[in-house]
Design a protein around this motif. Sequence first.
Motif, short mmCIF file in Angstrom:
data_model
loop_
_atom_site.label_atom_id
_atom_site.label_comp_id
_atom_site.label_asym_id
_atom_site.label_seq_id
_atom_site.Cartn_x
_atom_site.Cartn_y
_atom_site.Cartn_z
N ASN A 1 0.09 12.10 3.20
CA ASN A 1 -0.15 13.04 4.29
C ASN A 1 -1.33 12.66 5.17
O ASN A 1 -1.46 13.12 6.29
N LEU A 2 -2.19 11.80 4.69
CA LEU A 2 -3.28 11.30 5.54
C LEU A 2 -2.95 9.92 6.13
O LEU A 2 -3.74 9.37 6.91
N THR A 3 -1.79 9.37 5.74
CA THR A 3 -1.37 8.01 6.12
C THR A 3 -2.49 6.99 5.96
O THR A 3 -2.74 6.17 6.83
N ARG A 4 -3.17 7.09 4.84
CA ARG A 4 -4.17 6.07 4.54
C ARG A 4 -4.37 6.00 3.04
O ARG A 4 -3.80 6.82 2.30
N THR A 5 -5.16 5.05 2.60
CA THR A 5 -5.44 4.97 1.17
C THR A 5 -6.48 6.02 0.81
O THR A 5 -7.20 6.53 1.68
N VAL B 1 0.83 -1.20 0.00
CA VAL B 1 0.00 0.00 0.00
C VAL B 1 0.87 1.25 0.00
O VAL B 1 0.69 2.15 -0.81
N THR B 2 1.84 1.30 0.92
CA THR B 2 2.65 2.53 1.02
C THR B 2 3.51 2.74 -0.22
O THR B 2 3.85 3.87 -0.55
N ASN B 3 3.86 1.66 -0.90
CA ASN B 3 4.69 1.80 -2.09
C ASN B 3 3.89 2.16 -3.34
O ASN B 3 4.47 2.38 -4.39
N ASN B 4 2.58 2.13 -3.22
CA ASN B 4 1.77 2.36 -4.41
C ASN B 4 1.23 3.78 -4.39
O ASN B 4 0.31 4.12 -3.65
N SER C 1 -15.33 6.47 1.03
CA SER C 1 -15.45 5.05 1.34
C SER C 1 -14.50 4.73 2.47
O SER C 1 -13.77 5.59 2.96
N MET C 2 -14.54 3.50 2.91
CA MET C 2 -13.60 3.05 3.93
C MET C 2 -12.19 3.11 3.36
O MET C 2 -11.99 2.96 2.16
N THR C 3 -11.22 3.28 4.26
CA THR C 3 -9.84 3.35 3.80
C THR C 3 -8.99 2.40 4.61
O THR C 3 -9.38 1.97 5.71
N TYR C 4 -7.84 2.07 4.05
CA TYR C 4 -6.91 1.19 4.76
C TYR C 4 -5.76 2.00 5.32
O TYR C 4 -5.14 2.79 4.60
N GLU C 5 -5.48 1.83 6.60
CA GLU C 5 -4.35 2.53 7.21
C GLU C 5 -3.23 1.54 7.48
O GLU C 5 -3.40 0.63 8.30
N PRO C 6 -2.11 1.71 6.79
CA PRO C 6 -0.99 0.77 7.01
C PRO C 6 -0.26 1.11 8.30
O PRO C 6 0.74 1.82 8.29
#
Lengths: 514, 393
Positions: free
Chosen positions: B181-185, B171-174, B281-286
């Motif tokens: 800046n939001l540390t999420r998708t 995720v972080t590499n994409n 929508s929902m987001t993913y936080e790594p």
Amino acid sequence: MDNYVIEMLHITKEFAGFKANDDITLQLKKGEIHALLGENGAGKSTLMSVLFGLYQAEKGKILKNGEEVTINNPNDANRLGIGMVHQHFKLVEIFTVLENIILGVEPNAMGVLQKKDARKKVIELSKQYGLQVDPDAIIENISVGMQQRVEILKMLYRNNEILIFDEPTAVLTPQEIDELIEIMRGFAKEGKSILFITHKLNEIMSVADRCTVLRKGKYMGTVEIKDTTKEELSRMMVGRDVSFKVQKDEPNIGEVLLSVKNITMPSKINKKNAVKDVSFDVKAGEIVCLAGIEGNGQSEVISAITGLERVKEGTVTLAGKDITKLNIREKTKTGLSHIPEDRHKHGLVLDYSLEENMVLQRYWQPRFQHNGFIKKKEMRDYTEGLIKQYDIRSGHGPTSSARGMSGGNQQKAIIARELDKEHELLIAVQPTRGLDVGAIEFIHKQLVATRDAGKGVLLMSFELDEVMNISDRILVMYEGEIVGELNPKDTTVQELGLYMSGAKRSRKEKGHAK
Amino acid sequence: MQNNKNSSKLKMQASRIMKSKGMGSFTATLLAILLGLLFGFIVMLIASPANSFNGFLTMLTGGFGRLGDVFYFATPILMTGLSVGFAFKMGLFNIGASGQYTFGMFFALYVGMMWKLPTGIHWIACILAGMIGGMLWGFIPGLLKATMNVNEVITSIMFNYIGMYLVDMFVTNNASMYVPNLTRTGYLPTTAQLPSLGVPNSNVNVSVILAIVIAIILYIVLNKTTFGYELKATGFNKHASKYAGMNDTRNTILTMIIAGGLAGLGGAFAILAPTGITGSSMTYEPINVIAANGFNGIAVALLGSSNPVGIIFSALFVSHIQRGGTQVSSFFGYKPEIIDVVIAVIIYFSAFAMIMSSAVGRLLKKRSRKEAVKELEQTLSSEDDSLKEKTEV
């Protein structure tokens, strides 16, 4: 009255409304060998548990030397001089013989174990009664026969006067049985009283003075052995005439069905081979028996044929087809039916219902499934048919849980399943273990009928009567080899015993014997 | 004596009712839940005695005011619960539902953000991708178990970590998925979001219906098909299933694939959900945390006795308690952490009480079996003669 050491008078013991013991009276004379006879579930164990203080009877009383006693636990029983050799020994496997004998009554000084005196007493006792044991041997390394002697010494060490033997001969070879019977006679002569629980009539006839018979929890009577016959005893026990001699005609032997060639199987407990280069044939229309003392490789031979274990070396051919490497399903399809040694481990899924168990080998056949969906109705009809045909008794018919069924009916269910499915060869491993005479008679008839239908039967059994009665040919295994091939008509139980114990061998296990 | 007889008769009748299978496990579950609630109440009592009663009441009833959310939050744990429960039927303990769940999330996100697909098909493709992601993460422990007898508990625990870190890394590499800046998708395109059910103030969407349908399908698979028959036979007694010629290797792998797929679907359902704000929508936080929904699935499965239909209800119950709990913390001044503890206590005590009561139940069953056997005047074989077991004491 005075000469009875123990009297159990009018004992009634109920479990949730069912009377396991219903007004049973058992009177044991001093210095006699008294047999307690009954089918499984007749209430023998319950009665002994009452005597041993594990259960309290609702009615009735127990007298010792004419005085009423209460026995609330095994320690009370012990104090009254009652000792028991259980069918499954209660020994600490990793302790020595001596440690096991003194277990629970360890002689000590200020908490420090004093083995020296104990050892002296044990050695004296073993000499006095001819019970040979090595006090320092570890239990797990000694034979079953010797383990039993340890159990007997445990009773003697505690100065027990009333000795209960619970099916003591089930695990012994004929020679060991003879020794045990001698030992028991010795005890009786010494004035000890023996209660001998069994369902083997021959042993009762040869050793007991009197016999009390139970049937379905009821007292059937006590008879003097010298005034009775085997037939009468069995009639008292079962309630009908039972034939001991299996009715069978000369075998009509056909082609070779199963051919085992040079099978070698590894042992599970050590690095040696449990089966060494074994070869034999089973032909259509004959019952071949693999005999031997437990642990001499018979189980491994069976596993090799049925596919429960992978074959290390050698080949297995069934009906002309090499099945050595086939998976179990393919073997089943080739025509193998298998009544397994351990019905709870392999034979049944205990948490399944009876009907689900009846299709365990066949649920995948088009008859029982359509597009992967199980045909419940077909399964139920099929099971109902088998229940009728094989007289399988259970609480709720096809939907009864297999776990709730009695051992005999569980076994009948397995036999029904294996016999009803198409097969050429039936492998029956200890098919009658733990069953009573009625069920045994039934199963023996089925085995003979299978043979007469032109199928091959490979039987593995430790019961010598069964081996001698049922089989057309006996192969004796000792230490992983076939040491003798005998015809039951030309041999005796004693001779068979010699082969089984390795004292005699006639067949060199090399190449392919006929 | 007469009294005695009557009471024993009564006992027998009572035990007959208790013996009926469904009734037994249902009462066991209820007892377990009551016990869990009791312990939860004790924790609240210790934390803040004054508010404990009203707080506890809110915890029990709060969910009813927000039923949409109860269903919404029940969906992922329903799926992970099915995953754990299904594997458990075959005797496999799939503790790796978290990893499978996370992998499912990532696959669904990836297809949602990186693929352009027509409306109406996109979200379905995302769901399928999530399922495939979970299957992959279930397949590997299954393969290792079936071919090399590596304990699935160990591999699947490790796969929880591997899966979580891999996904965080992916995720972080994409750059097109991650918003640094939001540390999420970022938000998913609306074509990839699950259709909402339109309940006001709730994210509840079509996935809850799908999840319930899947649970019912699983129930049918387990109880009506040869595959379910084999699976349960293996779970009950793997020796007997081997003796019957069932393909243990294939079934083990297949079960883990299905279990993984179920957890992966859970992940997809969670991440593809639209939120209340239109377009978002929902987001993913790594953030290097293993998904709690995977572990909650274990409790849900236990509470539902691994029965797919039971799991529907246990997931709803757990979700209900969680919704109530969030209200308690906002209204009664309990710290959110305390409420988390209380929820955890309730869920886990319920689940563990379930295990305990099933152990007790087994004991009772054994006893009643002995009695039943005697009742029928049937013979017990000498080696399993229950009386002899007693003599062993």
